[in-house]
Design an enzyme around this catalytic site. Structure first.
Site, mmCIF file in Angstrom:
data_model
loop_
_atom_site.group_PDB
_atom_site.id
_atom_site.type_symbol
_atom_site.label_atom_id
_atom_site.label_comp_id
_atom_site.label_asym_id
_atom_site.label_seq_id
_atom_site.Cartn_x
_atom_site.Cartn_y
_atom_site.Cartn_z
ATOM 1 N N SER A 92 43.156 38.659 42.238
ATOM 2 C CA SER A 92 43.539 39.100 40.903
ATOM 3 C C SER A 92 42.766 40.372 40.595
ATOM 4 C CB SER A 92 43.193 38.020 39.869
ATOM 5 O OG SER A 92 43.233 38.521 38.556
ATOM 6 N N TYR A 102 36.347 32.039 35.987
ATOM 7 C CA TYR A 102 37.524 32.417 36.783
ATOM 8 C C TYR A 102 37.255 33.689 37.584
ATOM 9 C CZ TYR A 102 42.184 34.283 37.795
ATOM 10 O OH TYR A 102 43.276 34.817 38.423
#
Length: 276
Positions: A133, A146
């Site tokens: 990501s 995260y």
């Protein structure tokens, strides 16, 4: 010639499902997996080989990899896509939730990578695609857990890429920005008050988070999952793939944020907090 074989995790929806269909369109032999087989039955109807796979279960990993090798004799590509986001201020996220986040986002890809590498080394070819990501390059308040998992995945991939380069194996990182999937819905469930205890100290974060969820997904800044799938298939098919594929305009711009001085970046986040 036999078609190339790909193993994809997390195919129940979003990027994983789109990737399975994209590989099918290119006439690969596709093994689409998910924790709940009912979620991928339609992929089976389309021509995928489907299988139950929980990336946090070592026995599941070994079973699925062994099945592919038994049935086709090789694994040409592994797409580590399964994962989720644990949002919340660092102080409010219990350590066991941090462990669960890393078990899915870091240890899961590690288990699968270790399982397929001996076969790829034997055939002297293969591609490991790790779906990271833009959060693996730039951390943000409320996303520390995260982001940490994606930072770890990026570091592991960078090391692995050099370790297996002389064995004919490529390692690729896919770095999407916002994607129009059910990803945020799962993140909201993980950050729910029943999952973590919301302290008043971080009330502005939770208000901003809830407001973002109320707006919903599908914004103009979000890329369709098919756009991410396109880069994954291109990377798997390339003779010399790039090390990283930022996907979408937001990702391409956001990764530049890591080169901004820390003080300026912190000030920007502070301003956003005040505005919220």
């Amino acid at each position: 010639m036999h078609p190339k074989t790909v193993l994809i995790t997390g195919c129940s929806s979003g990027i994983g499902r789109a990737t399975a269909l994209a590989f099918l369109d290119e006439e690969w032999e596709v093994y689409a997996t998910a924790r709940n087989p009912a979620d991928i039955e339609t992929l089976g109807d389309r021509g995928c080989d489907i299988s139950t796979l929980d990336v946090t279960d070592p026995e599941d990993v070994e079973r699925v990899v062994s099945r592919i090798v038994d049935e086709h004799g090789r694994i040409d590509c592994l797409v580590n896509n399964a994962g989720y986001a644990q949002f919340g201020p660092i102080e409010d996220v219990p350590t066991d939730k941090v462990h669960e986040q890393f078990d899915a986002n870091v240890y899961g890809p590690h288990r699968l990578t270790r399982a397929v590498l001996p076969h790829m080394r034997e055939q002297e070819s293969g591609t490991i695609v790790n779906v990271s990501s833009v959060a693996g390059r730039l951390s943000f308040p409320g996303g520390g857990v995260y982001c940490a998992s994606k930072f770890a995945l990026e570091a592991m991939s960078d090391a692995l890429r050099v370790e297996v380069e002389d064995k004919g194996i490529d390692v690729v990182l896919i770095e999407p920005g916002p994607v129009d999937t059910q990803f945020n819905q799962r993140a909201a469930e993980e950050a729910d008050e029943e999952e973590i205890e919301r302290s008043e100290a971080y009330a502005p974060f939770y208000k901003a988070f809830d407001d973002a969820q109320a707006v919903g997904e599908g914004g103009f800044w979000e890329e369709p999952p098919e756009r991410v799938a396109e880069d994954i298939v291109n990377a798997a098919s390339a003779t010399k793939p790039a090390a990283r594929y930022p996907v979408g305009t937001v990702a391409s711009i956001a990764v530049l944020g890591r080169f901004v001085p820390d003080s300026l970046r912190d000030s920007a986040f502070g301003l956003l907090r005040k505005l919220s």
